[in-house]
Each structure stands twice: as C-alpha cells, then as structure tokens.
Design a protein around this motif. Structure first.
Motif, PDB file in Angstrom:
ATOM      1  N   LEU A 407      13.747  -2.451  -2.037  1.00 51.59           N
ATOM      2  CA  LEU A 407      13.336  -2.349  -0.737  1.00 51.59           C
ATOM      3  C   LEU A 407      14.011  -1.278  -0.095  1.00 51.59           C
ATOM      4  O   LEU A 407      13.561  -0.819   1.112  1.00 51.59           O
ATOM      5  N   LEU A 408      15.161  -0.787  -0.624  1.00 52.43           N
ATOM      6  CA  LEU A 408      15.784   0.463   0.159  1.00 52.43           C
ATOM      7  C   LEU A 408      15.119   1.447   0.011  1.00 52.43           C
ATOM      8  O   LEU A 408      15.176   2.457   0.814  1.00 52.43           O
ATOM      9  N   PHE A 409      14.098   1.716  -0.845  1.00 53.80           N
ATOM     10  CA  PHE A 409      13.395   2.896  -1.085  1.00 53.80           C
ATOM     11  C   PHE A 409      12.226   3.088  -0.353  1.00 53.80           C
ATOM     12  O   PHE A 409      11.323   2.230  -0.130  1.00 53.80           O
ATOM     13  N   PRO A 410      12.100   4.271   0.287  1.00 57.78           N
ATOM     14  CA  PRO A 410      10.863   4.386   1.292  1.00 57.78           C
ATOM     15  C   PRO A 410       9.550   4.224   0.459  1.00 57.78           C
ATOM     16  O   PRO A 410       8.738   3.875   1.090  1.00 57.78           O
ATOM     17  N   GLY A 411       9.589   4.678  -0.856  1.00 56.12           N
ATOM     18  CA  GLY A 411       8.201   4.455  -1.459  1.00 56.12           C
ATOM     19  C   GLY A 411       7.787   3.418  -1.714  1.00 56.12           C
ATOM     20  O   GLY A 411       6.614   3.199  -1.655  1.00 56.12           O
ATOM     21  N   VAL A 412       8.661   2.226  -1.841  1.00 55.57           N
ATOM     22  CA  VAL A 412       8.410   0.930  -1.835  1.00 55.57           C
ATOM     23  C   VAL A 412       7.841   0.454  -0.585  1.00 55.57           C
ATOM     24  O   VAL A 412       6.801  -0.232  -0.521  1.00 55.57           O
ATOM     25  N   ARG A 413       8.491   0.755   0.411  1.00 54.80           N
ATOM     26  CA  ARG A 413       8.118   0.225   1.840  1.00 54.80           C
ATOM     27  C   ARG A 413       6.980   0.976   2.230  1.00 54.80           C
ATOM     28  O   ARG A 413       6.176   0.007   3.176  1.00 54.80           O
ATOM     29  N   GLY A 414       6.688   2.302   1.997  1.00 57.88           N
ATOM     30  CA  GLY A 414       5.827   2.710   2.787  1.00 57.88           C
ATOM     31  C   GLY A 414       4.360   2.971   2.144  1.00 57.88           C
ATOM     32  O   GLY A 414       3.358   3.338   2.867  1.00 57.88           O
ATOM     33  N   LEU A 415       4.179   2.730   0.882  1.00 57.19           N
ATOM     34  CA  LEU A 415       2.953   2.905   0.170  1.00 57.19           C
ATOM     35  C   LEU A 415       1.721   2.072   1.004  1.00 57.19           C
ATOM     36  O   LEU A 415       2.139   0.854   0.949  1.00 57.19           O
ATOM     37  N   ARG A 416       0.749   2.862   1.326  1.00 52.17           N
ATOM     38  CA  ARG A 416      -0.591   2.040   1.936  1.00 52.17           C
ATOM     39  C   ARG A 416      -1.777   1.875   1.236  1.00 52.17           C
ATOM     40  O   ARG A 416      -1.751   3.012   0.254  1.00 52.17           O
ATOM     41  N   ALA A 417      -2.216   0.944   1.262  1.00 53.55           N
ATOM     42  CA  ALA A 417      -3.364   0.775   0.360  1.00 53.55           C
ATOM     43  C   ALA A 417      -4.362   1.499   1.289  1.00 53.55           C
ATOM     44  O   ALA A 417      -4.611   1.662   2.498  1.00 53.55           O
ATOM     45  N   PRO A 418      -5.548   2.047   0.538  1.00 56.22           N
ATOM     46  CA  PRO A 418      -6.612   2.776   0.940  1.00 56.22           C
ATOM     47  C   PRO A 418      -7.511   1.620   2.285  1.00 56.22           C
ATOM     48  O   PRO A 418      -7.483   0.394   1.866  1.00 56.22           O
ATOM     49  N   ASP A 419      -8.048   2.599   2.882  1.00 55.39           N
ATOM     50  CA  ASP A 419      -8.854   1.891   3.959  1.00 55.39           C
ATOM     51  C   ASP A 419     -10.128   1.170   3.381  1.00 55.39           C
ATOM     52  O   ASP A 419     -10.994   1.788   2.610  1.00 55.39           O
ATOM     53  N   PRO A 420     -10.312  -0.206   3.469  1.00 52.65           N
ATOM     54  CA  PRO A 420     -11.349  -0.839   2.788  1.00 52.65           C
ATOM     55  C   PRO A 420     -12.617  -0.122   2.962  1.00 52.65           C
ATOM     56  O   PRO A 420     -13.829  -0.193   2.275  1.00 52.65           O
ATOM     57  N   ALA A 421     -12.980   0.299   4.277  1.00 50.78           N
ATOM     58  CA  ALA A 421     -14.062   0.726   4.514  1.00 50.78           C
ATOM     59  C   ALA A 421     -14.403   2.094   3.904  1.00 50.78           C
ATOM     60  O   ALA A 421     -15.555   2.564   3.954  1.00 50.78           O
TER      61      ALA A 421
END
Length: 431
Positions: A407-421
């Motif tokens: 959880l210390l790594f920004p890539g783990v915390r910050g990756l976002r799923a695409p907008d469903p729309a």
C-alpha cells in the motif's frame, strides 16, 4: 446501475456460456484428481509417502518450468485452441494414470511421466485462461464475467473435493481418475466450439513466424522479454505480485502444515480443520455475490486492502481463540480472496494489451507461487523451534506486513478504473 438480472443475462451469450461450462467442468475434474491420485498411489503395492512425493513433484515441476513458455504460446496462438490442447493433454494424462492403476502396471517412472504431462498442461492452460476472457466479452462486462467464472470454479472445487472422495470410496481411485480424465476431455470439446474474433498477434510473434527453426529458441526469449517489459512497466502489477509471493509463502506454511498440526493436537482433530476449510468455501461462494456488485474506482487499492483480513484465521488460531471464531475468520478470508481475485483479473485484462496478456499472467503466476514450496519446507522446522501457534502468528504478521508494504506504492493506491460510461466497446463478434 448493475443488477443480478443483467449479470445473468450474460448466460445468453453462446461463447461466454461455453467458456463458463468448460471451465466449471475442468475445475471439477481437477478437484477430483488430487484425492484420487493420492489414494491411488498410496494403495499401490509397496508404495510409501516417498512414492507419492515423487509423483506429485513430477507434476509440479513442469508446471513451474513451462509456465512462462505457456504464456508465449497463448499470446502467439488462438487462446481457445491452446486451451483445447491443454485440456486434451490433461485428459490423456489422467486416463493414462487410470489405465495403469486399473490394469496393475504401475512402474514409478511411468506414473511420473503421466503426472508430468498434467503439469505441462496446467502451465499451458493457466496463461490462456486469463487472456481469453477479453476475447469473449466486452470490456465493460469483464468484472461480471470474471465473477461468474469464479462462481463456477468455486462450486466445482467444493463439489469436486466431496465427490472425489466419495468416488474413491465407492468405485476406487482408478475409476475416479477415469472420471477426472473424461471431464477434462469434455472441457476440451466445449472449448473447441468457441467462435472468437482473431486477436492481433504480438510484434514478437510476427517476427518469430519469419525466423528459421534454428532461431526458434531466440524468438521465444524475445517474446519473454517483451512480456517482461509489459510486466515491469506497471508498478501496481509487479508490486502486488511481489506481495503475493510472501503471502503464498505464509499461507502454504499455515494452511498446508501449521493449521492442520494445531487442529490435530489441540483443536479436536480433522473435524475441526474441516470446519475451517468449510468456512473458507462458504466465504468463497459469498465473495462472488460481493464482486458482482462492487465497482470500486481504485480497484487495486481495494483488492490490496482485501488481503489484510486474510491473516485473520491464522491470528485467531495463534492466540487460541474458540473454533467458531476461527471458522468465521475463514469465511472472511474466502470472501476477501474472491474479491481480490476478480478485481485483479479484471484490472489485468483492462490494463495489459491483449497481445501480451497471457505472457504477463504467466509472470504473475510464477512470481506469486515461486516461494510456496519454501513455506512448506520452513513450516516443520518453525513448528519445532518456536511452536506451531507462534509460527502461525508469524505467518499472520508476514501477511499483514507484506500487504501494508504494498500500500506504500503510489501505483497500487492510484490506479483508477475506466469510467463505465466510456468503457463499453463494440460487442465481441463471432467468426
């Protein structure tokens, strides 16, 4: 809004239903196999635990050795054809084992060779399984597809363990292996019926097709390097795989040796450990219902947070908590692992290019599982040195520390799923 009715509407899709049924039957056959193989080998004249160890090692080693090659194959060839070949190899392997046991000709090298074929088939099958889902369903249906596939898998695992033991008792291990082999064969037939659109081959695969046979080995390594570049270029991917290498080490020690040892000596024996495993199975089934509804904006963050409670049953056993609390902890573990698995597979399928997905998933599998045997080897000495309960507390601590470190790594915390729309793409077309 997502609804269960809309999720189940996916079953009207011919390709997805074929994949779901094939995978469910294949896992049922795989769940039959360990019980039948173990009791079949141990029932042979003169067989010992060493005999079984040789056969199981012969199955496990090729699975590890060929996992990366399986990823290359699944990215070069149509994945449903690769799955058909792998399921067919598994069918041949278990039917050969069954035939040897039924006719009474069971030399150890022949048993080991047949088991090795099964290991190779698993190494070929696993990377293709991850990669084929985006070939079958649209991008906005990936999580639902993975959840439904997980539901079928979990039901088959639970049913297979029960039915496999009953089949061995009622008709013998040899015939139980026949049933297992026939299930793999049926799965191969169902996969063959898939009609999928062609996936553009990786650049490495196109170049490999132009090379001579003498350059074949170099082309495989070129494909592996390409897959490795995709793997290490995504921080969230390699960090969580590194985390899971430690989780699997701890869980192999705890689930494979330390938990059963404490259950036998201090918790009431096999019945107590069976209750813990049953609780985990219930949680795995319940977890699928959660993943059908859960749509987090940061899927890897949520998935990694889900690994923290998986330490709960080991912690509870370590502090001598009542059995019913350990069972509840196992239910939580089952739910968390299912949520993690669906979110993880869906994110990989969304974020990794289709032409490299199977190779990346092979690195995922190899990295996650590589320390498992070490956990098994360390568990016995740890139980002697500090005691089984203290060793279980150590396993729980390792799981928690590895998860918190990820959880210390920004890539783990910050990756976002695409907008469903905006995620939905054109429907997958049959060919």
């Amino acid at each position: 809004m997502h609804s269960y009715r809309r999720d189940l509407a996916m079953l009207r899709d011919r390709n997805f239903t074929l994949l779901l049924v094939a995978r469910t039957i294949s896992v049922l056959g795989a769940a039959f196999a360990p019980v039948a193989l173990a009791f079949g080998v141990l029932a042979l004249p003169g067989a010992t635990a060493r005999t079984l160890s040789v056969v199981l090692t012969a199955e496990a080693l090729p699975m590890v050795v060929f996992m990366l090659v399986g990823g290359v194959i699944a990215d070069r060839l149509p994945r449903h054809r690769v799955m058909m070949i792998a399921e067919s190899l598994n069918a041949l392997a278990f039917l050969a084992l069954a035939a040897m046991m039924l006719i009474g000709w069971t030399p150890l090298p022949a048993l080991a060779a047949a088991a090795a074929f099964s290991g190779v088939s698993t190494a070929i099958l696993f990377p293709a399984l991850t990669g084929i889902v985006p070939d079958v369903v649209e991008a906005d249906r990936l999580q639902t597809a993975n959840a439904l596939l997980g539901l079928g898998t979990n039901i088959s695992r639970v049913a297979g363990l029960v039915m496999g033991g009953m089949t061995v008792v009622l008709i013998g291990a040899g015939w139980a292996l026949v049933v297992s082999g026939l299930m793999f064969a049926l799965a191969a037939v169902l996969v063959t019926a898939l009609r999928l659109r062609p996936v553009p081959p990786a650049a490495e695969a196109v170049q490999a097709a132009k090379t001579s046979l003498a350059d074949g080995v170099r082309s495989v390594f070129a494909d592996l390097r390409g897959g490795w570049r995709e793997f290490v270029s995504r921080q969230w991917l390699w960090v969580v795989v590194a985390q899971f290498s430690l989780l699997v080490l701890a869980m192999q020690a705890a689930h494979g040796v330390l938990g059963p040892l404490v259950a036998k000596e201090q918790m009431g024996g096999a019945a107590a450990w069976s209750a813990v495993l049953a609780g985990e199975a219930v949680g795995m089934l319940a977890g699928i219902l959660v993943t059908l509804r859960l749509r987090p904006s940061r899927p890897i963050l949520v998935a990694t947070l889900m690994t923290l409670p998986t330490a709960l049953p080991y912690l509870l056993i370590g502090i001598s908590a009542p059995l019913w609390t350990v069972v509840l902890g196992a239910v939580v573990m089952g739910i968390c692992f299912d949520v993690f698995g669906v979110l993880w597979n869906t994110t990989m399928q969304r974020e990794v290019p289709p032409e490299a997905l199977s190779r990346v998933s092979s690195y995922d599998a190899l990295g996650s599982l590589m320390f498992g045997p070490i956990g098994l080897m360390l568990a016995g000495p740890a139980a002697i040195l500090v005691g089984a309960r203290s060793a279980l507390l150590g396993c729980a601590a390792l799981i928690l520390l590895a998860s918190l470190a990820a959880l210390l790594f920004p890539g783990v915390r910050g990756l976002r799923a695409p907008d469903p729309a905006t995620e939905a793409q054109a429907p997958v077309e049959a060919v």
